[in-house]
Design a protein around this motif. Structure first.
Motif, PDB file in Angstrom:
ATOM      1  N   GLY A   1      -7.802   3.288  28.809  1.00 51.52           N
ATOM      2  CA  GLY A   1      -9.191   2.304  28.792  1.00 51.52           C
ATOM      3  C   GLY A   1      -9.185   0.867  28.696  1.00 51.52           C
ATOM      4  O   GLY A   1      -9.774   0.456  28.200  1.00 51.52           O
ATOM      5  N   HIS A   2      -8.071   0.520  29.443  1.00 47.62           N
ATOM      6  CA  HIS A   2      -7.589  -1.046  29.191  1.00 47.62           C
ATOM      7  C   HIS A   2      -7.662  -1.584  30.663  1.00 47.62           C
ATOM      8  O   HIS A   2      -7.071  -0.944  31.622  1.00 47.62           O
ATOM      9  CB  HIS A   2      -6.539  -1.233  28.377  1.00 47.62           C
ATOM     10  N   ASP A   3      -8.187  -2.709  30.888  1.00 47.13           N
ATOM     11  CA  ASP A   3      -7.835  -3.632  32.176  1.00 47.13           C
ATOM     12  C   ASP A   3      -6.442  -3.887  32.347  1.00 47.13           C
ATOM     13  O   ASP A   3      -5.779  -4.293  31.576  1.00 47.13           O
ATOM     14  CB  ASP A   3      -8.681  -4.887  32.272  1.00 47.13           C
ATOM     15  N   ALA A   4      -6.070  -3.825  33.679  1.00 46.18           N
ATOM     16  CA  ALA A   4      -4.802  -4.162  33.905  1.00 46.18           C
ATOM     17  C   ALA A   4      -3.538  -3.555  33.039  1.00 46.18           C
ATOM     18  O   ALA A   4      -2.526  -4.150  32.505  1.00 46.18           O
ATOM     19  CB  ALA A   4      -4.591  -5.687  34.188  1.00 46.18           C
ATOM     20  N   LEU A   5      -3.752  -2.369  32.739  1.00 50.26           N
ATOM     21  CA  LEU A   5      -2.931  -1.710  32.005  1.00 50.26           C
ATOM     22  C   LEU A   5      -1.630  -1.528  32.200  1.00 50.26           C
ATOM     23  O   LEU A   5      -0.527  -1.731  31.384  1.00 50.26           O
ATOM     24  CB  LEU A   5      -3.426  -0.120  31.719  1.00 50.26           C
ATOM     25  N   ASP A   6      -1.114  -1.288  33.554  1.00 52.30           N
ATOM     26  CA  ASP A   6       0.518  -1.386  33.713  1.00 52.30           C
ATOM     27  C   ASP A   6       0.635  -2.646  34.314  1.00 52.30           C
ATOM     28  O   ASP A   6       1.867  -2.762  34.802  1.00 52.30           O
ATOM     29  CB  ASP A   6       0.743  -0.180  34.506  1.00 52.30           C
TER      30      ASP A   6
ATOM     31  N   ARG B   1      -2.579 -13.901  19.322  1.00 49.02           N
ATOM     32  CA  ARG B   1      -3.331 -14.137  20.114  1.00 49.02           C
ATOM     33  C   ARG B   1      -2.991 -14.980  21.544  1.00 49.02           C
ATOM     34  O   ARG B   1      -3.604 -14.559  22.413  1.00 49.02           O
ATOM     35  CB  ARG B   1      -4.809 -15.018  19.297  1.00 49.02           C
ATOM     36  N   ALA B   2      -2.212 -15.862  21.252  1.00 53.06           N
ATOM     37  CA  ALA B   2      -1.845 -16.425  22.453  1.00 53.06           C
ATOM     38  C   ALA B   2      -1.103 -15.634  23.504  1.00 53.06           C
ATOM     39  O   ALA B   2      -1.357 -15.650  24.648  1.00 53.06           O
ATOM     40  CB  ALA B   2      -0.939 -17.632  22.117  1.00 53.06           C
ATOM     41  N   LEU B   3      -0.076 -14.546  22.919  1.00 50.88           N
ATOM     42  CA  LEU B   3       0.664 -13.718  24.010  1.00 50.88           C
ATOM     43  C   LEU B   3      -0.352 -12.601  24.530  1.00 50.88           C
ATOM     44  O   LEU B   3      -0.183 -12.614  25.671  1.00 50.88           O
ATOM     45  CB  LEU B   3       1.795 -13.352  23.116  1.00 50.88           C
ATOM     46  N   VAL B   4      -1.096 -12.288  23.540  1.00 53.10           N
ATOM     47  CA  VAL B   4      -2.323 -11.253  24.144  1.00 53.10           C
ATOM     48  C   VAL B   4      -3.019 -11.935  25.341  1.00 53.10           C
ATOM     49  O   VAL B   4      -3.356 -11.352  26.315  1.00 53.10           O
ATOM     50  CB  VAL B   4      -3.236 -10.711  23.002  1.00 53.10           C
ATOM     51  N   GLU B   5      -3.641 -13.185  24.977  1.00 55.52           N
ATOM     52  CA  GLU B   5      -4.207 -13.916  26.206  1.00 55.52           C
ATOM     53  C   GLU B   5      -3.569 -13.981  27.358  1.00 55.52           C
ATOM     54  O   GLU B   5      -3.812 -13.782  28.570  1.00 55.52           O
ATOM     55  CB  GLU B   5      -4.864 -15.086  25.613  1.00 55.52           C
ATOM     56  N   ALA B   6      -2.328 -14.653  27.258  1.00 54.22           N
ATOM     57  CA  ALA B   6      -1.427 -14.775  28.338  1.00 54.22           C
ATOM     58  C   ALA B   6      -1.140 -13.597  28.961  1.00 54.22           C
ATOM     59  O   ALA B   6      -0.620 -13.563  30.158  1.00 54.22           O
ATOM     60  CB  ALA B   6      -0.110 -15.512  27.788  1.00 54.22           C
ATOM     61  N   SER B   7      -1.211 -12.520  28.485  1.00 53.48           N
ATOM     62  CA  SER B   7      -0.843 -11.013  29.115  1.00 53.48           C
ATOM     63  C   SER B   7      -1.777 -10.610  30.293  1.00 53.48           C
ATOM     64  O   SER B   7      -1.424  -9.836  31.090  1.00 53.48           O
ATOM     65  CB  SER B   7      -0.498  -9.948  28.000  1.00 53.48           C
ATOM     66  N   ARG B   8      -2.927 -11.130  30.258  1.00 51.72           N
ATOM     67  CA  ARG B   8      -3.960 -10.850  31.280  1.00 51.72           C
ATOM     68  C   ARG B   8      -3.299 -10.858  32.650  1.00 51.72           C
ATOM     69  O   ARG B   8      -2.885 -12.462  32.967  1.00 51.72           O
ATOM     70  CB  ARG B   8      -5.247 -11.534  31.163  1.00 51.72           C
TER      71      ARG B   8
ATOM     72  N   HIS C   1      -2.524  -4.871  21.717  1.00 50.77           N
ATOM     73  CA  HIS C   1      -3.490  -5.438  22.325  1.00 50.77           C
ATOM     74  C   HIS C   1      -3.189  -6.207  23.727  1.00 50.77           C
ATOM     75  O   HIS C   1      -4.254  -6.418  24.394  1.00 50.77           O
ATOM     76  CB  HIS C   1      -4.290  -6.491  21.534  1.00 50.77           C
ATOM     77  N   ALA C   2      -1.934  -6.187  24.008  1.00 49.53           N
ATOM     78  CA  ALA C   2      -1.727  -6.642  25.372  1.00 49.53           C
ATOM     79  C   ALA C   2      -2.041  -5.942  26.643  1.00 49.53           C
ATOM     80  O   ALA C   2      -2.461  -4.667  26.453  1.00 49.53           O
ATOM     81  CB  ALA C   2      -0.200  -6.766  25.535  1.00 49.53           C
ATOM     82  N   HIS C   3      -2.338  -6.701  27.703  1.00 49.77           N
ATOM     83  CA  HIS C   3      -2.742  -6.280  28.760  1.00 49.77           C
ATOM     84  C   HIS C   3      -1.844  -5.811  30.111  1.00 49.77           C
ATOM     85  O   HIS C   3      -2.257  -5.586  31.069  1.00 49.77           O
ATOM     86  CB  HIS C   3      -3.851  -7.082  29.542  1.00 49.77           C
TER      87      HIS C   3
END
Length: 290
Positions: free
Chosen positions: A138-143, A241-248, A279-281
């Motif tokens: 249930g996550h955007d851009a999961l793979d 937080r920085a890496l999770v945001e960058a993972s989008r 939490h990464a995308h």
């Protein structure tokens, strides 16, 4: 030693996504694909909960058959091993170039994007581990976005060669760019000086020095991989937080894990790695290093 790409499968949707991701990487690397289903204590408990042992092996067989049919040129083996999933897969990593896992298994809680097996295995693996998500999370851009940049977390004052090498090589092999992200959370500190310099000017000078240090940490790999478009970013947020945001939109996030230097310390993942894994995308690679 026989090198391969190893993937752990349990019949779940995330493990199927991991198997497909691992198969593509094995084909690109020209390595065999070793698919392992661990029929250990957690799997036994799950089979009892499902009311029988037939469903799980059937789902595992379906994944193996689908991968073999989609990539007939790939050398694929599928095996069942006894034991605890995390320990068995970590042991198998000693013969692998890469170990791939799903984000969580059939026994996981839906609110946890990475299950206990994935966390324990990533903390013990002898080779890089990639944890792959599926739409079931249930996550955007999961793979991940296949054309997205590689994001790598860096500590410029002690850069890990193995982590940077893995990230740059992956970016070069896939023809994508690389974003090196470092967290620096001192931008609001107050600095004392006798010189007639404003606080804003001091912070700007320190930010410039931090940026230069990060650029220097990347210099050797940039020279080795000139084809990789590289961006160096010093972020004022926490590392997680920085890496999770960058993972989008990224194709892969690469983190380091320091190996235990004392036998009593034991393998473990730090809070930043655990936060990013949850939490990464995009898929997350955890690379062990000294």
């Amino acid at each position: 030693m026989t090198h391969n790409v190893t993937v752990g499968i349990d019949g779940s949707a995330p493990s199927a996504a991991a198997a497909e991701w691992a198969a593509r990487e094995a084909g690109r690397l020209g390595l065999p694909l070793r698919m392992i289903h661990v029929a250990g204590t957690e799997a036994d408990a799950l089979e009892r909960d499902l009311g029988g042992g037939a469903a799980l092996p059937g789902r595992v067989a379906d994944i193996c058959d689908r991968v073999a049919a989609e990539l007939p040129e790939l050398d694929v083996t599928c095996e069942v091993q006894p034991g605890h999933p995390a320990f068995t897969l970590a042991a198998a990593s000693g013969r692998a170039e890469l170990l791939v896992l799903g984000s969580r298994g059939l026994g996981g809680f839906t609110g946890l994007l990475i299950g206990s097996v994935g966390l324990r295995t990533a903390g013990r693996s002898l080779c890089p581990v990639v944890l792959v998500r599926s739409e079931a999370d249930g996550h955007d851009a999961l793979d991940g976005d296949a054309a997205g940049d590689v994001v790598v977390g860096v500590e410029s004052d002690r850069p890990a060669d193995a982590v940077l090498e893995f990230a740059f090589r992956y970016a070069a092999d896939h023809g994508v760019g690389l974003r090196a992200v470092e967290s620096r959370t001192t931008s609001h500190d107050t600095y004392t000086t006798r010189a007639p310099v404003e606080q804003a000017e001091i912070r700007e000078a320190m930010a410039a020095a931090e940026q230069l240090r990060l650029e220097d940490a990347l210099a050797v790999r940039r020279e080795k991989y000139p084809q990789v478009r590289t961006a160096a970013e010093v972020c004022p947020w926490s590392a997680g937080r920085a890496l999770v945001e960058a993972s989008r939109g990224a194709s892969l996030v690469v983190l380091g894990r320091r190996t235990a230097k004392h036998p009593l310390t034991g393998p473990h993942l730090g809070p930043v790695a655990q936060s990013v894994l949850h939490h990464a995308h995009a898929p997350v690679a955890v690379v062990p290093h000294d």
